[in-house]
Design a protein around this motif. Sequence first.
Motif, PDB file in Angstrom:
ATOM      1  N   PHE A  86       0.819  -1.209   0.000  1.00  0.00           N
ATOM      2  CA  PHE A  86       0.000   0.000   0.000  1.00  0.00           C
ATOM      3  C   PHE A  86       0.855   1.262   0.000  1.00  0.00           C
ATOM      4  N   ALA A  87       2.055   1.194   0.570  1.00  0.00           N
ATOM      5  CA  ALA A  87       2.898   2.391   0.664  1.00  0.00           C
ATOM      6  C   ALA A  87       3.199   2.979  -0.701  1.00  0.00           C
ATOM      7  N   ASP A  88       3.370   2.124  -1.700  1.00  0.00           N
ATOM      8  CA  ASP A  88       3.733   2.615  -3.029  1.00  0.00           C
ATOM      9  C   ASP A  88       2.528   3.051  -3.852  1.00  0.00           C
ATOM     10  N   ALA A  89       1.356   3.064  -3.219  1.00  0.00           N
ATOM     11  CA  ALA A  89       0.156   3.636  -3.845  1.00  0.00           C
ATOM     12  C   ALA A  89      -0.378   4.808  -3.035  1.00  0.00           C
ATOM     13  N   TYR A  90       0.272   5.131  -1.914  1.00  0.00           N
ATOM     14  CA  TYR A  90      -0.262   6.114  -0.957  1.00  0.00           C
ATOM     15  C   TYR A  90       0.403   7.473  -1.164  1.00  0.00           C
ATOM     16  N   HIS A  91      -0.441   8.488  -1.261  1.00  0.00           N
ATOM     17  CA  HIS A  91       0.039   9.866  -1.387  1.00  0.00           C
ATOM     18  C   HIS A  91      -0.363  10.625  -0.119  1.00  0.00           C
ATOM     19  N   TRP A  92       0.641  10.982   0.661  1.00  0.00           N
ATOM     20  CA  TRP A  92       0.413  11.425   2.030  1.00  0.00           C
ATOM     21  C   TRP A  92      -0.436  12.684   2.136  1.00  0.00           C
ATOM     22  N   ARG A  93      -0.396  13.541   1.139  1.00  0.00           N
ATOM     23  CA  ARG A  93      -1.190  14.777   1.224  1.00  0.00           C
ATOM     24  C   ARG A  93      -2.697  14.501   1.213  1.00  0.00           C
ATOM     25  N   ASP A  94      -3.105  13.321   0.724  1.00  0.00           N
ATOM     26  CA  ASP A  94      -4.524  12.967   0.744  1.00  0.00           C
ATOM     27  C   ASP A  94      -5.018  12.670   2.156  1.00  0.00           C
ATOM     28  N   GLY A  95      -4.090  12.461   3.098  1.00  0.00           N
ATOM     29  CA  GLY A  95      -4.470  12.078   4.451  1.00  0.00           C
ATOM     30  C   GLY A  95      -4.182  13.131   5.495  1.00  0.00           C
ATOM     31  N   ILE A  96      -4.178  14.410   5.107  1.00  0.00           N
ATOM     32  CA  ILE A  96      -4.001  15.497   6.065  1.00  0.00           C
ATOM     33  C   ILE A  96      -5.122  16.515   5.858  1.00  0.00           C
ATOM     34  N   GLY A  97      -5.264  17.409   6.827  1.00  0.00           N
ATOM     35  CA  GLY A  97      -6.290  18.444   6.735  1.00  0.00           C
ATOM     36  C   GLY A  97      -7.628  17.961   7.265  1.00  0.00           C
ATOM     37  N   ARG A 113     -10.828  15.390   2.802  1.00  0.00           N
ATOM     38  CA  ARG A 113      -9.862  14.410   2.301  1.00  0.00           C
ATOM     39  C   ARG A 113     -10.502  13.557   1.208  1.00  0.00           C
ATOM     40  N   PRO A 114      -9.811  13.351   0.097  1.00  0.00           N
ATOM     41  CA  PRO A 114     -10.408  12.589  -1.012  1.00  0.00           C
ATOM     42  C   PRO A 114     -10.508  11.100  -0.683  1.00  0.00           C
ATOM     43  N   VAL A 115     -11.521  10.477  -1.201  1.00  0.00           N
ATOM     44  CA  VAL A 115     -11.660   9.027  -1.092  1.00  0.00           C
ATOM     45  C   VAL A 115     -10.704   8.379  -2.092  1.00  0.00           C
ATOM     46  N   MET A 116     -10.051   7.319  -1.655  1.00  0.00           N
ATOM     47  CA  MET A 116      -9.161   6.593  -2.563  1.00  0.00           C
ATOM     48  C   MET A 116      -9.623   5.145  -2.670  1.00  0.00           C
ATOM     49  N   VAL A 117      -9.208   4.487  -3.727  1.00  0.00           N
ATOM     50  CA  VAL A 117      -9.514   3.075  -3.929  1.00  0.00           C
ATOM     51  C   VAL A 117      -8.269   2.266  -3.596  1.00  0.00           C
ATOM     52  N   GLU A 168     -12.993   1.151  -1.051  1.00  0.00           N
ATOM     53  CA  GLU A 168     -12.820   2.602  -0.960  1.00  0.00           C
ATOM     54  C   GLU A 168     -12.434   2.985   0.463  1.00  0.00           C
ATOM     55  N   GLU A 169     -11.469   3.886   0.590  1.00  0.00           N
ATOM     56  CA  GLU A 169     -11.029   4.392   1.889  1.00  0.00           C
ATOM     57  C   GLU A 169     -11.204   5.901   1.911  1.00  0.00           C
ATOM     58  N   ASN A 170     -11.654   6.415   3.061  1.00  0.00           N
ATOM     59  CA  ASN A 170     -11.936   7.850   3.149  1.00  0.00           C
ATOM     60  C   ASN A 170     -10.753   8.675   3.618  1.00  0.00           C
ATOM     61  N   ASN A 171      -9.610   8.042   3.824  1.00  0.00           N
ATOM     62  CA  ASN A 171      -8.391   8.732   4.250  1.00  0.00           C
ATOM     63  C   ASN A 171      -8.526   9.413   5.610  1.00  0.00           C
ATOM     64  N   HIS A 172      -9.468   8.974   6.438  1.00  0.00           N
ATOM     65  CA  HIS A 172      -9.599   9.578   7.767  1.00  0.00           C
ATOM     66  C   HIS A 172      -8.445   9.205   8.698  1.00  0.00           C
ATOM     67  N   SER A 201      10.408  13.658   0.158  1.00  0.00           N
ATOM     68  CA  SER A 201      11.236  14.655   0.842  1.00  0.00           C
ATOM     69  C   SER A 201      10.377  15.651   1.602  1.00  0.00           C
ATOM     70  N   GLU A 202       9.276  16.072   1.004  1.00  0.00           N
ATOM     71  CA  GLU A 202       8.396  17.025   1.680  1.00  0.00           C
ATOM     72  C   GLU A 202       7.649  16.384   2.845  1.00  0.00           C
ATOM     73  N   TRP A 203       7.410  15.084   2.770  1.00  0.00           N
ATOM     74  CA  TRP A 203       6.781  14.396   3.901  1.00  0.00           C
ATOM     75  C   TRP A 203       7.714  14.421   5.116  1.00  0.00           C
ATOM     76  N   VAL A 204       9.000  14.172   4.866  1.00  0.00           N
ATOM     77  CA  VAL A 204       9.987  14.250   5.951  1.00  0.00           C
ATOM     78  C   VAL A 204       9.997  15.654   6.543  1.00  0.00           C
ATOM     79  N   GLU A 205      10.002  16.655   5.678  1.00  0.00           N
ATOM     80  CA  GLU A 205      10.023  18.041   6.152  1.00  0.00           C
ATOM     81  C   GLU A 205       8.751  18.383   6.916  1.00  0.00           C
ATOM     82  N   TYR A 206       7.618  17.958   6.419  1.00  0.00           N
ATOM     83  CA  TYR A 206       6.328  18.227   7.071  1.00  0.00           C
ATOM     84  C   TYR A 206       6.322  17.703   8.500  1.00  0.00           C
TER      85      TYR A 206
END
Length: 512
Positions: free
Chosen positions: A76-87, A92-96, A104-108, A140-145
């Motif tokens: 799952f890590a190589d399909a996950y975009h971390w910005r979808d799971g913040i805010g 947050r957008p639903v992902m498959v 479907e996951e709601n990224n909560h 890189s930005e995830w590390v910085e965040y």
Amino acid sequence: MPTCSAHAVVDLDVTGATISKHLYGHFAEHLGRCIYGGFWVGEDSSIPNEGGIRLDVVEALRALDVPNLRWPGGCFADAYHWRDGIGPKQDRPVMVNSLWGDVEENNHFGTHEFMALCELLGADPYINGNVGSGTVQEMSEWVEYLTRDGDSPMVRLRKANGRDAPWKVPFWGIGNEAWGCGGHMRAETYADLACRYATFLHNHDGNTLYRIAAGASDDDLTWTEALMKAVSCLGCTSRPRGLFQAISFHYYTFAGDGISKSPAIGFTDEQYYRTMVKAADIDRVIAAHSAVMDAYDPLRQVGLVCDEWGTWWEVEPGTNPRFLYQQNTLRDALVASLHFDIFHKHAARLRMANIAQTVNVLQAMILTDDEDRLVLTPTYHVFEMNKGHQDAVSVPVHLVEAAPAVTVGDQELDPLSVSASTKDGRALVSLSNLALDTDTTVRLDLRGRAITATRARILTADKPQSHNTPTAPDAVAPADFAVTTRPGAHGSTELTAVLPPHSFAIVELDLA
């Protein structure tokens, strides 16, 4: 019942490598009911929770002294975009999750929720970044965040999402299984990518990264050598380039017929023994990877990490086959106890290991059901009983007289497994009898330190298929265990323990 005997010498005053607490790490992937329905129930749930995190699960895991938790995968890590799971959650957008059940996951459950979970557990975060479908900049930005203080675009974004102070996040995985679900790459291709990613994963404000390059499946030494060549040279005596600090490999145990091919409960004696042979073979696999690494890194600056290990059986009837929900028996617990003895043996090179997975998936610590009941598995109890080895110093165990080997096809299984360590004026000895129908009388000569007190516990049941359920939660649970001691030769202490079939025991010793 047949009986046999074994004799070993434990040198309590001879120190070996430190057994890193991180060998007792865990793994939580967005897979089946590990996150949603396992760790995460949401703020509106009737189940007691803190910010949506299920508190009975947290309470149970805190008793294990969980040292680190790997997330969000796995594949799952190589399909996950971390910005979808913040805010805000509603934004947050639903992902498959096409990898695991096409749900479907709601990224909560995202970055902030994972960090809150780690804080509740007292565990170090181990975040696995997206190399397969992501970018260097994204990781890189995830590390910085997560880890930077002061002022920057990522810092401002984190603060806007409610977290002013940065977190400490030491462990970062550079992709996952790049030979398979992480991109089906060649070893050399991934080695170049790992170096590129590692270059842009920066230490911020005192947070020192331990970068873990995704390595082999089982004993595929091609991956380990390609990664070592990327940071060192054959026979080099200088330190390897500090691009990544460790190389991983994955190792799953089954009954000799491949993953997900045989039942979790209704197994035969032959399948039991084939499982133990496969579990024991991780000793050879670790030694092989270590030998390759020694050739390029004789000072052992680069660590080896087994960040996915455990049993993999057929799923429980009626469950989604892609949710990997399996029952957990005494056999699974003995796979864990055997693995830990082997991990302790290789502690000089092996720096971390992560059971797959923590809740409701594969060889889980905890199972929950649709009625929101919670069950502690036999494997959970091995982790709890063995936790005294964390950050302890391994001490040598010399087998003077071995129990008779069990013939399994064209292979042989040593039915007795032992390891020992010392820490803070105490020693812990772990003993496993893998035989199905033989008591083993184990005599330990404890040398080099005086013994002032002894306590022992045992984990066993009538049969290796025994398991815990909501209606029988303690079918497999630790119990007090009687051992005997007497003065031995030359100031030693002789300890005798009679291990019943398919059992795991620990002996705690207070040292003078």
